[in-house]
Every structure is written in C-alpha cells, then in structure tokens.
Write a protein that holds these residues in place. Sequence first.
Motif, PDB file in Angstrom:
ATOM      1  N   THR A   5     -26.580  26.893  21.698  1.00 16.14           N
ATOM      2  CA  THR A   5     -27.547  25.882  22.115  1.00 16.14           C
ATOM      3  C   THR A   5     -27.367  25.633  23.606  1.00 16.14           C
ATOM      4  O   THR A   5     -26.243  25.579  24.104  1.00 16.14           O
ATOM      5  CB  THR A   5     -27.336  24.557  21.352  1.00 16.14           C
ATOM      6  N   THR A   6     -28.485  25.481  24.311  1.00 13.43           N
ATOM      7  CA  THR A   6     -28.451  25.125  25.719  1.00 13.43           C
ATOM      8  C   THR A   6     -28.896  23.678  25.859  1.00 13.43           C
ATOM      9  O   THR A   6     -29.916  23.279  25.294  1.00 13.43           O
ATOM     10  CB  THR A   6     -29.362  26.050  26.552  1.00 13.43           C
ATOM     11  N   TYR A   7     -28.096  22.900  26.580  1.00  7.42           N
ATOM     12  CA  TYR A   7     -28.355  21.479  26.787  1.00  7.42           C
ATOM     13  C   TYR A   7     -28.628  21.200  28.258  1.00  7.42           C
ATOM     14  O   TYR A   7     -28.037  21.838  29.130  1.00  7.42           O
ATOM     15  CB  TYR A   7     -27.138  20.644  26.374  1.00  7.42           C
ATOM     16  N   ALA A   8     -29.482  20.225  28.528  1.00  8.98           N
ATOM     17  CA  ALA A   8     -29.696  19.738  29.892  1.00  8.98           C
ATOM     18  C   ALA A   8     -28.635  18.686  30.182  1.00  8.98           C
ATOM     19  O   ALA A   8     -28.370  17.815  29.355  1.00  8.98           O
ATOM     20  CB  ALA A   8     -31.093  19.136  30.024  1.00  8.98           C
ATOM     21  N   THR A  10     -27.228  16.064  33.386  1.00  9.28           N
ATOM     22  CA  THR A  10     -27.488  15.512  34.713  1.00  9.28           C
ATOM     23  C   THR A  10     -26.176  15.183  35.409  1.00  9.28           C
ATOM     24  O   THR A  10     -25.177  14.863  34.763  1.00  9.28           O
ATOM     25  CB  THR A  10     -28.358  14.239  34.650  1.00  9.28           C
ATOM     26  N   THR A  42     -27.729  22.855  33.368  1.00  2.00           N
ATOM     27  CA  THR A  42     -27.613  23.160  31.937  1.00  2.00           C
ATOM     28  C   THR A  42     -26.192  23.559  31.581  1.00  2.00           C
ATOM     29  O   THR A  42     -25.392  23.944  32.426  1.00  2.00           O
ATOM     30  CB  THR A  42     -28.540  24.321  31.536  1.00  2.00           C
ATOM     31  N   THR A  44     -24.641  25.951  28.272  1.00  3.33           N
ATOM     32  CA  THR A  44     -24.915  26.711  27.057  1.00  3.33           C
ATOM     33  C   THR A  44     -23.617  26.815  26.273  1.00  3.33           C
ATOM     34  O   THR A  44     -22.586  27.222  26.816  1.00  3.33           O
ATOM     35  CB  THR A  44     -25.456  28.111  27.394  1.00  3.33           C
ATOM     36  N   THR A  71     -32.372  21.904  25.501  1.00  2.00           N
ATOM     37  CA  THR A  71     -33.555  22.384  26.224  1.00  2.00           C
ATOM     38  C   THR A  71     -34.473  23.057  25.220  1.00  2.00           C
ATOM     39  O   THR A  71     -34.058  23.461  24.147  1.00  2.00           O
ATOM     40  CB  THR A  71     -33.174  23.362  27.334  1.00  2.00           C
ATOM     41  N   ALA A  72     -35.727  23.152  25.590  1.00  2.00           N
ATOM     42  CA  ALA A  72     -36.716  23.749  24.674  1.00  2.00           C
ATOM     43  C   ALA A  72     -36.529  25.232  24.530  1.00  2.00           C
ATOM     44  O   ALA A  72     -36.034  25.902  25.372  1.00  2.00           O
ATOM     45  CB  ALA A  72     -38.116  23.477  25.173  1.00  2.00           C
TER      46      ALA A  72
END
Length: 72
Positions: A5-8, A10, A42, A44, A71-72
């Motif tokens: 899974t890839t996450y955003a 900040t 990001t 992953t 992320t989408a």
Amino acid sequence: MSNTTTYAVTGMSCGHCEKSVSSEISGLQGVTEVAADAKAGTVTVSSELPLDEAAVRAAVDEAGYELVGPTA
C-alpha cells in the motif's frame, strides 16, 4: 503473498525524514519493505500480513509526520 500500500505523508522534506518514517514503519509486525519518498510525499509499505492503517498512522506520527491516507 505480499500486501503493498502507498500512503500520502505530509511534512517529509529530506532524506532524514524518509529514514525516520521508514525506521518506524519497519518495526511493525509483518512489514518486509518500506520506501519513503519525501519529494512525492509518499511511503510505500509491503507486508506479509494485511496492513493495519492505524498502526501505520501511529508509526508515522511517532516519526513526527502525518499520514494522510492511502493514495488512489
């Protein structure tokens, strides 16, 4: 089987940020690979087990950054 899974995220702005986030997430049970990218904002995560987003969020928080979500 691997779950990826890839996450955003900040707040990351440099290599040190990437290492901090990667280090915290790497400590989660079942995680096999972490690739943080400050430029893209990001991270992953690959895991042998289904990823628990709350655990990933807590690890990113512990590193001093904020997980926005997958992320989408």
